[in-house]
Write a protein that holds these residues in place. Structure first.
Motif, PDB file in Angstrom:
ATOM      1  N   HIS A   3     -28.952 -11.290 -50.400  1.00  0.00           N
ATOM      2  CA  HIS A   3     -27.878 -11.255 -49.329  1.00  0.00           C
ATOM      3  C   HIS A   3     -26.392 -11.010 -50.814  1.00  0.00           C
ATOM      4  O   HIS A   3     -26.884 -12.171 -51.636  1.00  0.00           O
ATOM      5  N   LEU A   4     -25.839  -9.508 -50.712  1.00  0.00           N
ATOM      6  CA  LEU A   4     -24.025  -9.654 -51.483  1.00  0.00           C
ATOM      7  C   LEU A   4     -23.277  -9.702 -51.051  1.00  0.00           C
ATOM      8  O   LEU A   4     -23.759  -8.395 -50.156  1.00  0.00           O
ATOM      9  N   VAL A   5     -22.070 -10.510 -51.110  1.00  0.00           N
ATOM     10  CA  VAL A   5     -21.210 -10.210 -50.130  1.00  0.00           C
ATOM     11  C   VAL A   5     -19.730  -9.915 -51.324  1.00  0.00           C
ATOM     12  O   VAL A   5     -19.668 -11.235 -51.402  1.00  0.00           O
ATOM     13  N   GLU A   6     -19.134  -9.518 -50.287  1.00  0.00           N
ATOM     14  CA  GLU A   6     -17.901  -9.024 -51.602  1.00  0.00           C
ATOM     15  C   GLU A   6     -16.908  -9.364 -50.537  1.00  0.00           C
ATOM     16  O   GLU A   6     -16.697  -9.419 -49.355  1.00  0.00           O
ATOM     17  N   SER A   7     -15.381  -9.715 -51.695  1.00  0.00           N
ATOM     18  CA  SER A   7     -14.457  -9.989 -50.783  1.00  0.00           C
ATOM     19  C   SER A   7     -13.384  -9.842 -51.944  1.00  0.00           C
ATOM     20  O   SER A   7     -14.055 -10.220 -53.437  1.00  0.00           O
ATOM     21  N   GLY A   8     -12.590  -9.802 -51.738  1.00  0.00           N
ATOM     22  CA  GLY A   8     -10.969 -10.577 -52.770  1.00  0.00           C
ATOM     23  C   GLY A   8     -10.027  -8.834 -52.746  1.00  0.00           C
ATOM     24  O   GLY A   8      -9.365  -8.595 -53.088  1.00  0.00           O
ATOM     25  N   GLY A   9     -10.498  -8.102 -51.757  1.00  0.00           N
ATOM     26  CA  GLY A   9      -9.849  -6.784 -51.519  1.00  0.00           C
ATOM     27  C   GLY A   9      -8.534  -6.898 -50.859  1.00  0.00           C
ATOM     28  O   GLY A   9      -8.094  -7.621 -50.438  1.00  0.00           O
ATOM     29  N   GLY A  10      -7.637  -5.671 -51.208  1.00  0.00           N
ATOM     30  CA  GLY A  10      -6.428  -5.642 -50.867  1.00  0.00           C
ATOM     31  C   GLY A  10      -5.795  -4.414 -50.569  1.00  0.00           C
ATOM     32  O   GLY A  10      -6.657  -3.435 -51.963  1.00  0.00           O
ATOM     33  N   ALA A  32     -30.863 -11.995 -63.636  1.00  0.00           N
ATOM     34  CA  ALA A  32     -30.501 -10.873 -63.027  1.00  0.00           C
ATOM     35  C   ALA A  32     -30.081 -10.061 -63.242  1.00  0.00           C
ATOM     36  O   ALA A  32     -28.793 -10.748 -63.342  1.00  0.00           O
ATOM     37  N   CYS A  33     -29.975  -8.524 -64.583  1.00  0.00           N
ATOM     38  CA  CYS A  33     -28.669  -7.842 -64.077  1.00  0.00           C
ATOM     39  C   CYS A  33     -27.811  -7.582 -62.470  1.00  0.00           C
ATOM     40  O   CYS A  33     -27.649  -7.126 -61.605  1.00  0.00           O
ATOM     41  N   LEU A  34     -26.443  -8.002 -63.281  1.00  0.00           N
ATOM     42  CA  LEU A  34     -25.478  -7.518 -61.696  1.00  0.00           C
ATOM     43  C   LEU A  34     -24.935  -6.832 -62.428  1.00  0.00           C
ATOM     44  O   LEU A  34     -24.091  -6.303 -63.280  1.00  0.00           O
ATOM     45  N   ALA A  35     -24.015  -5.718 -61.137  1.00  0.00           N
ATOM     46  CA  ALA A  35     -23.286  -5.039 -61.471  1.00  0.00           C
ATOM     47  C   ALA A  35     -22.018  -4.546 -60.774  1.00  0.00           C
ATOM     48  O   ALA A  35     -22.610  -4.913 -59.170  1.00  0.00           O
ATOM     49  N   TRP A  36     -20.526  -4.302 -60.600  1.00  0.00           N
ATOM     50  CA  TRP A  36     -19.834  -3.643 -59.524  1.00  0.00           C
ATOM     51  C   TRP A  36     -20.059  -2.528 -59.700  1.00  0.00           C
ATOM     52  O   TRP A  36     -20.183  -1.340 -60.824  1.00  0.00           O
ATOM     53  N   PHE A  37     -19.826  -1.585 -58.905  1.00  0.00           N
ATOM     54  CA  PHE A  37     -19.528  -0.466 -58.442  1.00  0.00           C
ATOM     55  C   PHE A  37     -18.543   0.101 -57.618  1.00  0.00           C
ATOM     56  O   PHE A  37     -17.657  -0.497 -56.482  1.00  0.00           O
ATOM     57  N   MET A  92     -13.923   1.739 -53.301  1.00  0.00           N
ATOM     58  CA  MET A  92     -14.124   0.888 -52.608  1.00  0.00           C
ATOM     59  C   MET A  92     -15.534   0.005 -53.144  1.00  0.00           C
ATOM     60  O   MET A  92     -15.838   1.346 -54.540  1.00  0.00           O
ATOM     61  N   TYR A  93     -15.095  -0.951 -53.008  1.00  0.00           N
ATOM     62  CA  TYR A  93     -16.030  -1.577 -54.410  1.00  0.00           C
ATOM     63  C   TYR A  93     -17.342  -2.722 -54.396  1.00  0.00           C
ATOM     64  O   TYR A  93     -16.745  -2.844 -52.965  1.00  0.00           O
ATOM     65  N   TYR A  94     -18.192  -2.145 -54.879  1.00  0.00           N
ATOM     66  CA  TYR A  94     -18.932  -2.763 -54.879  1.00  0.00           C
ATOM     67  C   TYR A  94     -19.691  -3.558 -55.279  1.00  0.00           C
ATOM     68  O   TYR A  94     -19.890  -2.903 -56.451  1.00  0.00           O
ATOM     69  N   CYS A  95     -20.708  -4.297 -55.022  1.00  0.00           N
ATOM     70  CA  CYS A  95     -21.331  -5.121 -56.701  1.00  0.00           C
ATOM     71  C   CYS A  95     -22.874  -5.168 -55.837  1.00  0.00           C
ATOM     72  O   CYS A  95     -22.845  -4.652 -54.965  1.00  0.00           O
ATOM     73  N   ALA A  96     -23.628  -5.233 -57.205  1.00  0.00           N
ATOM     74  CA  ALA A  96     -25.037  -5.164 -56.712  1.00  0.00           C
ATOM     75  C   ALA A  96     -25.977  -5.147 -57.752  1.00  0.00           C
ATOM     76  O   ALA A  96     -25.327  -6.049 -58.840  1.00  0.00           O
ATOM     77  N   ASN A 107     -31.417  -2.524 -56.385  1.00  0.00           N
ATOM     78  CA  ASN A 107     -32.064  -2.200 -55.210  1.00  0.00           C
ATOM     79  C   ASN A 107     -30.781  -2.839 -54.385  1.00  0.00           C
ATOM     80  O   ASN A 107     -31.832  -3.625 -53.292  1.00  0.00           O
ATOM     81  N   TYR A 108     -30.096  -3.243 -54.137  1.00  0.00           N
ATOM     82  CA  TYR A 108     -29.268  -4.514 -53.861  1.00  0.00           C
ATOM     83  C   TYR A 108     -28.052  -4.608 -53.441  1.00  0.00           C
ATOM     84  O   TYR A 108     -27.824  -4.304 -54.810  1.00  0.00           O
ATOM     85  N   TRP A 109     -27.523  -3.939 -52.502  1.00  0.00           N
ATOM     86  CA  TRP A 109     -26.230  -3.580 -52.546  1.00  0.00           C
ATOM     87  C   TRP A 109     -25.073  -4.630 -51.338  1.00  0.00           C
ATOM     88  O   TRP A 109     -26.192  -5.407 -50.391  1.00  0.00           O
ATOM     89  N   GLY A 110     -23.834  -4.775 -51.786  1.00  0.00           N
ATOM     90  CA  GLY A 110     -22.751  -5.425 -50.684  1.00  0.00           C
ATOM     91  C   GLY A 110     -22.725  -3.876 -49.348  1.00  0.00           C
ATOM     92  O   GLY A 110     -22.838  -3.557 -49.894  1.00  0.00           O
ATOM     93  N   GLN A 111     -21.840  -4.574 -48.717  1.00  0.00           N
ATOM     94  CA  GLN A 111     -21.244  -4.130 -48.073  1.00  0.00           C
ATOM     95  C   GLN A 111     -19.877  -3.161 -48.455  1.00  0.00           C
ATOM     96  O   GLN A 111     -18.929  -2.369 -47.868  1.00  0.00           O
TER      97      GLN A 111
END
Length: 119
Positions: A3-10, A32-37, A92-96, A107-111
Motif C-alpha cells: 500500500h502507498l498513501v500520499e499526503s502533504g498536497g495543497g 525496490a525502486c520508488l518514484a513520484w509521478f 495530481m502527484y502519485y508515488c509508485a 506496479n503499485y500506485w498511491g491514490q
C-alpha cells in the motif's frame, strides 16, 4: 500486500515550497525502486523523480535543482521536497513502486495528492 498513501498536497503561491510524503506498507522502502509521478488535467502522466535501491536518484529536467526525492527507512516512507514551485507544477502527484532490479514496471500506485500552485 503493498500500500502507498500520499499526503502533504495543497495550495501554495509560486515560489513557495511543499513537501509530499508517501507512507509505504507491505515492504521496506529500500528494497525496490520508488518514484513520484504527476499528471495535470489534459496532459500525460510524467515521471518527476526516482530513487533506486542503491539510493541513486534521477529527475525530470523540468524539476532538476528544485525538487528532491528521499526515503526514510525508519518511517518506511518516501518524500518529495518541492522548492521554487511554479504554476506549471500544478498536478495530481502519485508515488509508485517499481521493481527490485529495475524501476520498470511500476506496479503499485498511491491514490494521489493534489498540488496547486497559484501565480
Amino acid at each position: 500486500q503493498v500500500h502507498l498513501v500520499e499526503s502533504g498536497g495543497g495550495s501554495v503561491q509560486a515560489g513557495g515550497s511543499m513537501r509530499l510524503s508517501c507512507a509505504v506498507s507491505g515492504y521496506t522502502v529500500s528494497s525496490a525502486c520508488l518514484a513520484w509521478f504527476r499528471q495535470a488535467p489534459g496532459k500525460e502522466r510524467e515521471r518527476v523523480a526516482t530513487i533506486e535501491r542503491n539510493r541513486r536518484t534521477d529527475y525530470a529536467d523540468s524539476v532538476k535543482g528544485r525538487f528532491t526525492i528521499s526515503r526514510d527507512i525508519a518511517k518506511n516512507s518516501l518524500f518529495l521536497q518541492m522548492n521554487s514551485l511554479k504554476p506549471e507544477d500544478t498536478a495530481m502527484y502519485y508515488c509508485a513502486r517499481g521493481g527490485v532490479y529495475s524501476c520498470q514496471p511500476y506496479n503499485y500506485w498511491g491514490q494521489g495528492t493534489q498540488v496547486t500552485v497559484s501565480s
